[in-house]
Design a protein around this motif. Structure first.
Motif, PDB file in Angstrom:
ATOM      1  N   LYS A  50       0.868  -1.173   0.000  1.00  0.00           N
ATOM      2  CA  LYS A  50       0.000   0.000   0.000  1.00  0.00           C
ATOM      3  C   LYS A  50       0.909   1.228   0.000  1.00  0.00           C
ATOM      4  O   LYS A  50       1.802   1.350   0.831  1.00  0.00           O
ATOM      5  N   HIS A  51       0.678   2.117  -0.951  1.00  0.00           N
ATOM      6  CA  HIS A  51       1.487   3.326  -1.089  1.00  0.00           C
ATOM      7  C   HIS A  51       0.978   4.378  -0.119  1.00  0.00           C
ATOM      8  O   HIS A  51      -0.182   4.763  -0.191  1.00  0.00           O
ATOM      9  N   LEU A  52       1.833   4.811   0.795  1.00  0.00           N
ATOM     10  CA  LEU A  52       1.444   5.869   1.724  1.00  0.00           C
ATOM     11  C   LEU A  52       2.259   7.114   1.416  1.00  0.00           C
ATOM     12  O   LEU A  52       3.395   7.241   1.843  1.00  0.00           O
ATOM     13  N   SER A  53       1.672   7.995   0.651  1.00  0.00           N
ATOM     14  CA  SER A  53       2.275   9.284   0.332  1.00  0.00           C
ATOM     15  C   SER A  53       1.592  10.312   1.204  1.00  0.00           C
ATOM     16  O   SER A  53       0.370  10.450   1.166  1.00  0.00           O
ATOM     17  N   THR A  54       2.371  11.034   1.997  1.00  0.00           N
ATOM     18  CA  THR A  54       1.754  12.002   2.907  1.00  0.00           C
ATOM     19  C   THR A  54       0.971  13.060   2.137  1.00  0.00           C
ATOM     20  O   THR A  54      -0.083  13.488   2.591  1.00  0.00           O
ATOM     21  N   GLY A  55       1.459  13.444   0.965  1.00  0.00           N
ATOM     22  CA  GLY A  55       0.724  14.422   0.155  1.00  0.00           C
ATOM     23  C   GLY A  55      -0.633  13.886  -0.260  1.00  0.00           C
ATOM     24  O   GLY A  55      -1.655  14.566  -0.149  1.00  0.00           O
ATOM     25  N   ASP A  56      -0.671  12.633  -0.722  1.00  0.00           N
ATOM     26  CA  ASP A  56      -1.933  12.002  -1.131  1.00  0.00           C
ATOM     27  C   ASP A  56      -2.885  11.853   0.057  1.00  0.00           C
ATOM     28  O   ASP A  56      -4.083  12.098  -0.060  1.00  0.00           O
ATOM     29  N   ILE A  57      -2.326  11.435   1.200  1.00  0.00           N
ATOM     30  CA  ILE A  57      -3.148  11.242   2.395  1.00  0.00           C
ATOM     31  C   ILE A  57      -3.762  12.579   2.823  1.00  0.00           C
ATOM     32  O   ILE A  57      -4.950  12.657   3.131  1.00  0.00           O
ATOM     33  N   LEU A  58      -2.938  13.612   2.815  1.00  0.00           N
ATOM     34  CA  LEU A  58      -3.407  14.939   3.204  1.00  0.00           C
ATOM     35  C   LEU A  58      -4.555  15.399   2.308  1.00  0.00           C
ATOM     36  O   LEU A  58      -5.599  15.838   2.794  1.00  0.00           O
ATOM     37  N   ARG A  59      -4.361  15.258   1.006  1.00  0.00           N
ATOM     38  CA  ARG A  59      -5.417  15.668   0.059  1.00  0.00           C
ATOM     39  C   ARG A  59      -6.693  14.848   0.266  1.00  0.00           C
ATOM     40  O   ARG A  59      -7.803  15.377   0.218  1.00  0.00           O
ATOM     41  N   SER A  60      -6.536  13.559   0.530  1.00  0.00           N
ATOM     42  CA  SER A  60      -7.686  12.685   0.739  1.00  0.00           C
ATOM     43  C   SER A  60      -8.439  13.059   2.022  1.00  0.00           C
ATOM     44  O   SER A  60      -9.667  13.123   2.036  1.00  0.00           O
ATOM     45  N   GLU A  61      -7.692  13.295   3.102  1.00  0.00           N
ATOM     46  CA  GLU A  61      -8.319  13.664   4.377  1.00  0.00           C
ATOM     47  C   GLU A  61      -9.091  14.983   4.227  1.00  0.00           C
ATOM     48  O   GLU A  61     -10.178  15.143   4.773  1.00  0.00           O
ATOM     49  N   ILE A  62      -8.515  15.931   3.477  1.00  0.00           N
ATOM     50  CA  ILE A  62      -9.187  17.220   3.260  1.00  0.00           C
ATOM     51  C   ILE A  62     -10.429  17.017   2.397  1.00  0.00           C
ATOM     52  O   ILE A  62     -11.502  17.532   2.708  1.00  0.00           O
ATOM     53  N   ALA A  63     -10.279  16.239   1.319  1.00  0.00           N
ATOM     54  CA  ALA A  63     -11.420  15.987   0.413  1.00  0.00           C
ATOM     55  C   ALA A  63     -12.565  15.297   1.150  1.00  0.00           C
ATOM     56  O   ALA A  63     -13.736  15.582   0.903  1.00  0.00           O
ATOM     57  N   ASN A  64     -12.216  14.384   2.071  1.00  0.00           N
ATOM     58  CA  ASN A  64     -13.243  13.654   2.829  1.00  0.00           C
ATOM     59  C   ASN A  64     -13.711  14.418   4.058  1.00  0.00           C
ATOM     60  O   ASN A  64     -14.524  13.921   4.824  1.00  0.00           O
ATOM     61  N   GLN A  65     -13.160  15.598   4.252  1.00  0.00           N
ATOM     62  CA  GLN A  65     -13.534  16.477   5.359  1.00  0.00           C
ATOM     63  C   GLN A  65     -13.484  15.786   6.714  1.00  0.00           C
ATOM     64  O   GLN A  65     -14.356  15.973   7.561  1.00  0.00           O
ATOM     65  N   THR A  66     -12.413  14.993   6.914  1.00  0.00           N
ATOM     66  CA  THR A  66     -12.235  14.357   8.220  1.00  0.00           C
ATOM     67  C   THR A  66     -11.790  15.417   9.221  1.00  0.00           C
ATOM     68  O   THR A  66     -11.363  16.519   8.840  1.00  0.00           O
ATOM     69  N   LYS A  67     -11.866  15.079  10.506  1.00  0.00           N
ATOM     70  CA  LYS A  67     -11.453  16.024  11.553  1.00  0.00           C
ATOM     71  C   LYS A  67      -9.991  16.425  11.327  1.00  0.00           C
ATOM     72  O   LYS A  67      -9.648  17.608  11.356  1.00  0.00           O
ATOM     73  N   LEU A  68      -9.116  15.436  11.089  1.00  0.00           N
ATOM     74  CA  LEU A  68      -7.706  15.736  10.849  1.00  0.00           C
ATOM     75  C   LEU A  68      -7.520  16.549   9.572  1.00  0.00           C
ATOM     76  O   LEU A  68      -6.706  17.470   9.519  1.00  0.00           O
ATOM     77  N   GLY A  69      -8.285  16.210   8.547  1.00  0.00           N
ATOM     78  CA  GLY A  69      -8.186  16.923   7.278  1.00  0.00           C
ATOM     79  C   GLY A  69      -8.568  18.382   7.419  1.00  0.00           C
ATOM     80  O   GLY A  69      -7.911  19.274   6.862  1.00  0.00           O
ATOM     81  N   MET A  70      -9.637  18.643   8.164  1.00  0.00           N
ATOM     82  CA  MET A  70     -10.081  20.025   8.357  1.00  0.00           C
ATOM     83  C   MET A  70      -9.076  20.811   9.205  1.00  0.00           C
ATOM     84  O   MET A  70      -8.823  21.988   8.952  1.00  0.00           O
ATOM     85  N   GLU A  71      -8.495  20.132  10.197  1.00  0.00           N
ATOM     86  CA  GLU A  71      -7.463  20.771  11.024  1.00  0.00           C
ATOM     87  C   GLU A  71      -6.260  21.145  10.145  1.00  0.00           C
ATOM     88  O   GLU A  71      -5.741  22.270  10.216  1.00  0.00           O
ATOM     89  N   ALA A  72      -5.838  20.210   9.279  1.00  0.00           N
ATOM     90  CA  ALA A  72      -4.707  20.453   8.379  1.00  0.00           C
ATOM     91  C   ALA A  72      -5.028  21.587   7.409  1.00  0.00           C
ATOM     92  O   ALA A  72      -4.197  22.465   7.166  1.00  0.00           O
ATOM     93  N   LYS A  73      -6.249  21.592   6.863  1.00  0.00           N
ATOM     94  CA  LYS A  73      -6.638  22.614   5.884  1.00  0.00           C
ATOM     95  C   LYS A  73      -6.604  24.006   6.509  1.00  0.00           C
ATOM     96  O   LYS A  73      -6.116  24.968   5.900  1.00  0.00           O
ATOM     97  N   THR A  74      -7.085  24.120   7.739  1.00  0.00           N
ATOM     98  CA  THR A  74      -7.075  25.403   8.437  1.00  0.00           C
ATOM     99  C   THR A  74      -5.648  25.925   8.559  1.00  0.00           C
ATOM    100  O   THR A  74      -5.371  27.097   8.297  1.00  0.00           O
ATOM    101  N   LEU A  75      -4.725  25.044   8.948  1.00  0.00           N
ATOM    102  CA  LEU A  75      -3.317  25.445   9.088  1.00  0.00           C
ATOM    103  C   LEU A  75      -2.724  25.830   7.743  1.00  0.00           C
ATOM    104  O   LEU A  75      -2.048  26.851   7.619  1.00  0.00           O
ATOM    105  N   MET A  76      -2.977  24.999   6.721  1.00  0.00           N
ATOM    106  CA  MET A  76      -2.422  25.255   5.392  1.00  0.00           C
ATOM    107  C   MET A  76      -2.972  26.555   4.805  1.00  0.00           C
ATOM    108  O   MET A  76      -2.231  27.306   4.165  1.00  0.00           O
TER     109      MET A  76
END
Length: 193
Positions: free
Chosen positions: A28-54
């Protein structure tokens, strides 16, 4: 489970070789960039936290990135192993990844470092810049700065895994097949059936 980190400076062929290794070994390919984009797209709690910072121009802190890695590991219990790409980037992230994997009774099996001369990297990136549309691939001084930054950042990660005799340099020059065969040879030496 087989877990590996694929290292290499910009232009070393990580993307090409990652795809082939994932296909060959079922990782399984774990690219932090891909994971970050996926978490933001899925509007997870972590994704939204990351998006706010970014959105404020801030870096995503290690604990958020580690949380995303933990989530990716938890969401793929059937995985034969993971290929980590773009992570870890610091010694602190290396230690956190080791701790996370250890909680699951796992660890990093090997860190494969693609070794390519700076002149070859520059040639490859300038060539890629002709068709990629990436502005960071068309200016030699920008490319040299990226390569220097890579070496500065990743040296602490390599040093960390050298303590455990897990870093293997692999010649990243030659044909795509020759490099792939060399990577596979190192994996086979360490792979548990």
């Amino acid at each position: 489970m087989f877990n590996l980190i694929l290292f290499g400076p910009p232009g070393s062929g990580k993307g090409t070789q990652s795809e082939r290794l994932i296909s060959r070994y079922g990782l399984k390919h774990l690219s932090t960039g891909d994971i970050l984009r996926s978490e933001i797209a899925n509007q997870t709690k972590l994704g939204m936290e990351a998006k706010t910072l970014m959105d404020r121009g801030e870096l995503v802190p290690d604990e958020v990135v580690i949380g995303m890695i933990r989530s990716a590991l938890d969401n793929n219990p059937e995985a034969k192993g993971f290929l980590f790409d773009g992570f870890p980037r610091t010694k602190a992230q290396s230690v956190a990844l080791d701790t996370l994997l250890s909680e699951k009774g796992e660890g990093i099996n090997v860190v494969l470092a693609l070794e390519v001369t700076e002149e070859e990297l520059i040639k490859r990136l300038l060539n890629r810049g002709l068709t990629s549309g990436r502005t960071d691939d068309v200016n030699e001084s920008v490319i040299r700065a990226r390569i220097a930054e890579y070496h500065k950042k990743t040296s602490s990660v390599a040093d960390h895994y050298r303590e455990f005799d897990k870093v293997v340099g692999v010649k990243g020059e030659g044909t795509v097949d020759e490099i792939f065969d060399a990577l596979c040879e190192e994996i086979e030496k360490r792979k548990v059936a």
